[in-house]
Every structure is written in C-alpha cells, then in structure tokens.
Design an enzyme around this catalytic site. Structure first.
Site, PDB file in Angstrom:
ATOM      1  N   GLU A   1       0.864  -1.197   0.000  1.00  9.55           N
ATOM      2  CA  GLU A   1       0.000   0.000   0.000  1.00  9.55           C
ATOM      3  C   GLU A   1       0.886   1.227   0.000  1.00  9.55           C
ATOM      4  O   GLU A   1       1.022   1.939   0.988  1.00  9.55           O
ATOM      5  CB  GLU A   1      -0.930   0.001   1.234  1.00  9.55           C
ATOM      6  CG  GLU A   1      -1.977   1.117   1.198  1.00  9.55           C
ATOM      7  CD  GLU A   1      -2.530   1.454   2.567  1.00  9.55           C
ATOM      8  OE1 GLU A   1      -3.222   0.611   3.158  1.00  9.55           O
ATOM      9  OE2 GLU A   1      -2.273   2.582   3.049  1.00  9.55           O
TER      10      GLU A   1
ATOM     11  N   HIS B   1      -9.040   1.927  -0.116  1.00 11.52           N
ATOM     12  CA  HIS B   1      -8.112   2.708   0.713  1.00 11.52           C
ATOM     13  C   HIS B   1      -8.846   3.920   1.289  1.00 11.52           C
ATOM     14  O   HIS B   1      -9.767   4.429   0.667  1.00 11.52           O
ATOM     15  CB  HIS B   1      -6.940   3.153  -0.184  1.00 11.52           C
ATOM     16  CG  HIS B   1      -5.876   3.902   0.537  1.00 11.52           C
ATOM     17  ND1 HIS B   1      -5.954   5.253   0.785  1.00 11.52           N
ATOM     18  CD2 HIS B   1      -4.709   3.479   1.090  1.00 11.52           C
ATOM     19  CE1 HIS B   1      -4.875   5.626   1.446  1.00 11.52           C
ATOM     20  NE2 HIS B   1      -4.113   4.577   1.645  1.00 11.52           N
TER      21      HIS B   1
ATOM     22  N   ASP C   1       2.851   1.746   4.003  1.00 12.91           N
ATOM     23  CA  ASP C   1       2.153   3.031   3.907  1.00 12.91           C
ATOM     24  C   ASP C   1       3.140   4.154   3.605  1.00 12.91           C
ATOM     25  O   ASP C   1       3.039   5.253   4.136  1.00 12.91           O
ATOM     26  CB  ASP C   1       1.317   3.351   5.144  1.00 12.91           C
ATOM     27  CG  ASP C   1       0.228   4.377   4.840  1.00 12.91           C
ATOM     28  OD1 ASP C   1       0.023   4.705   3.654  1.00 12.91           O
ATOM     29  OD2 ASP C   1      -0.418   4.864   5.788  1.00 12.91           O
TER      30      ASP C   1
HETATM   31 CA    CA Z   1      -2.026   4.622   2.671  1.00 10.70          CA
END
Ligand code: CA
Length: 354
Positions: free
Chosen positions: A26, A189, A315
């Site tokens: 991600e 998301h 992230d």
């Molecule tokens: Ca993210």
C-alpha cells in the site's frame, strides 16, 4: 504467553538477508498533473473541508510530498534503506475521485499511463494498481480493463467514498463486475472524510490517519457487505489496509447484531445475506499491515483471518519509518508464515508472477 499490552519494539534487529522478499502493498504516489489540480482545488472558496485539511497540509509538507511525486531514484533509495524489495504503487488519496467526472476520467488514464511507465523501467521493484473514476462507473470498468490487459496493472485502487457516495450503490457495480471478471482485486483505501462526516472528527484533529480514515473506510466496507455485493459477485476480491480498518475486532458483534436486525426486519435496507458478514471479510477480503507496525493486532488478524489473508504494507511515504520492518521481522510466527505475510500472499493476491 502473549503479553497483550506489549508496546511497539524495535528490539529485534532487521533480518539483513531474509529468506523472503519484502513486498510492500500500500505504497502511494502522486503525479505532478494531479498535484497541480489539487493546488487549484485548495484555492477554491467552497473547497471540500476534509480535502482542505488533508491536502492543505501535505501540499506544503516536503518530506512526504517530494516522495509521493518520485517514481525513481529517491523512492528506490528509500526502499533500499528499509530493505523493501518491491512496492505495489497506488495513486494517493483522494486520487481522481474529488474531481468532476470528465476530468477524473482523463486524469485516471494519464496517471495509469505514467505509473505503468515506472513499472516498465523497474519491473523487479514496482507493480501498480489502476486509478479509476467511479464518477463514471462504465468508464471506470473500462479503464480497469485497459489497465490490467494493456498496461499490466494488478487491480484497482479506490480511495473510499466518491464525492460522498459509496460503492454499495448499485450504479457503481459495473466496477465490481469488471474486477471479478478480470480476477483482480480492488484495494479500498481511506480518503478525506466527506462533508457529512468530517465536522466532529476535525474539531479534535481526528479526521485523518489517526482514526477518522479507519472509521470511514470501515463504514464503507460494511456498507458493501450489508448491501449483498458479495452475494452478487461471490468471486470478487477486495483488499483493506490498516489490518481491515479495525473490523476483525468487531466480527462477533457485527454478526450478532446483523442477525438480530434481519430477524426483526428493523430496516428495509438490511436484508438477509447468504452468509454472516464476517464470512465475507474472511473469504472475499485480504488485509494489509499498513501503518499498524505492532505485533498484537498483526498476530490477532493472522489468528482470526488466517495467515494466508494478511499482507505486509508500509504506507510509504506517509509512515516511512525504516525501523518498522523490524516489527514484522520479529513476529512470533514461523519463517514459513512470515514468508506468506511478506511475499507469497502478495504474489498470489496481485498475480505478481504472471
Ligand atoms: Ca495509505
């Protein structure tokens, strides 16, 4: 015995030459073209308050912004520093979903062209998801197909709500139909909270990654499940970040209350499902560890979803902390399960070896 109150610890050293590839699933980017449109939106008098809070900050926050805009050496250097072998790239929130439909359609297309070029330059380091414009569901389905078939993209990123609308609305279901037919996942998301939701969060700085994102995206996931999307599209696969936005912790109560509501016919829109709500979360979803580098919830998610359902994510660049890899390296699970978390699940879910 598991210590339930264990604090995040970097006491375990990062494994230098691990018997697995660390694939981070991600990891955000932004194109210059879309960033310019964000700056323009920020100057409009009636700017969306959630977007204004999110991008009012990050448009001036160089450590994150510069990394978002880089699909080359800087990003690869950061990956080397944190020993991440590969990133699955996705267009950062709110993607193109904040724009009018025609503009969103064009920007999704150019963003997909641009990111697929980066993948072509570094095929062993990058794979990517397609940005789509749900504002035009038929075009979104077509762009997903173009992305997968022509550009080699591995699924779609949807940054939660689209101008206050949720994917449980049947007008969006051509997107689900396309993803199911193409056998690619949709990564749901978070994004800036919609105007109807943002006020009580933003008053205490809670509308972003600190908590609001999880509340809104978790809501979105439950709306999709309660609407019967997975009864209609049983082979549809979705991915949720942040260990399922907290939902694995709620399985028992959601199932219990959903059953009671159906039995009582309390809501016209809450209809019986073929299975329990948590069954869809277990069988149609995978979750990633993005932003949740803490052993107890990762182990809990692996326990209730199974080790085949939890994938590693960093992230980047929002939570770029190279030391966090040590937490996942040090998880109290077998090397075989760690390889699933870091590598094998990602290769399977995103068809990386095809
Ligand atoms: Ca993210």
């Amino acid at each position: 015995m598991l210590l339930l109150c264990r604090e995040p610890s970097y006491a375990v050293l990062r494994v230098p030459t691990p018997p697995y590839k660390r694939i981070a699933t991600e990891e955000a980017f932004l194109t210059q073209e879309i960033f310019k449109r964000y700056q323009r939106l920020l100057n409009e008098p009636d700017v969306d308050p959630g977007f204004a809070s999110l991008w009012g900050h990050f448009s001036k926050h160089a450590p994150v912004l510069d990394r978002l805009l880089d699909l080359g050496d800087r990003r690869l250097g950061d990956m080397d520093d944190s020993e991440i072998a590969m990133q699955i790239l996705s267009l950062t929130a709110p993607g193109v979903q904040i724009f009018e439909a025609d503009e969103a359609v064009a920007l999704a297309r150019s963003s997909n062209d641009e990111v697929s070029e980066a993948v072509r330059r570094h095929p062993d380091r990058f794979a990517a998801l397609a940005a789509i414009a749900p504002q035009n569901p038929d075009d979104a389905a077509k762009e997903l197909e173009r992305g997968v078939r022509n550009l080699g993209l591995k699924g779609a990123i949807v940054n939660s709500h689209t101008r206050g609308e949720y994917l449980d609305n049947e007008k969006f279901w051509p997107i689900f139909e396309a993803a199911e037919a193409l056998r690619v996942p949709i990564y749901l998301h978070p994004t800036a909270l919609p105007p109807a939701m943002v006020k009580p969060f933003v008053e205490r700085g809670l509308e972003g990654a600190v908590y609001g994102f999880a509340a809104e995206t978790g809501l979105h996931i439950l709306r999709i499940i309660f609407a019967g999307v997975f009864d209609r599209f049983p082979n549809l696969r979705m991915v949720a970040g942040h260990l399922g936005e907290g939902l694995p912790f709620w399985f028992y109560r959601v199932d219990f209350m959903h059953g009671r509501m159906v039995q009582a016919r309390r809501y016209a829109n809450v209809k019986p499902l073929k299975r329990r709500p948590s069954d869809y979360l277990r069988e149609n979803f995978h979750v990633t560890t993005s932003g949740m580098a803490w052993e107890p919830p990762i182990s809990y998610a692996q326990c209730v979803l199974g080790v085949d359902r939890v994938l590693y994510a960093m992230d980047y660049p929002y939570q770029f902390v190279p030391e966090e890899v040590q937490v996942t390296d040090g998880l109290p699970c077998s090397e075989a399960d760690k390889k699933k978390l870091y590598q094998l699940n990602a290769e399977r879910v995103f068809s990386l070896c095809e």
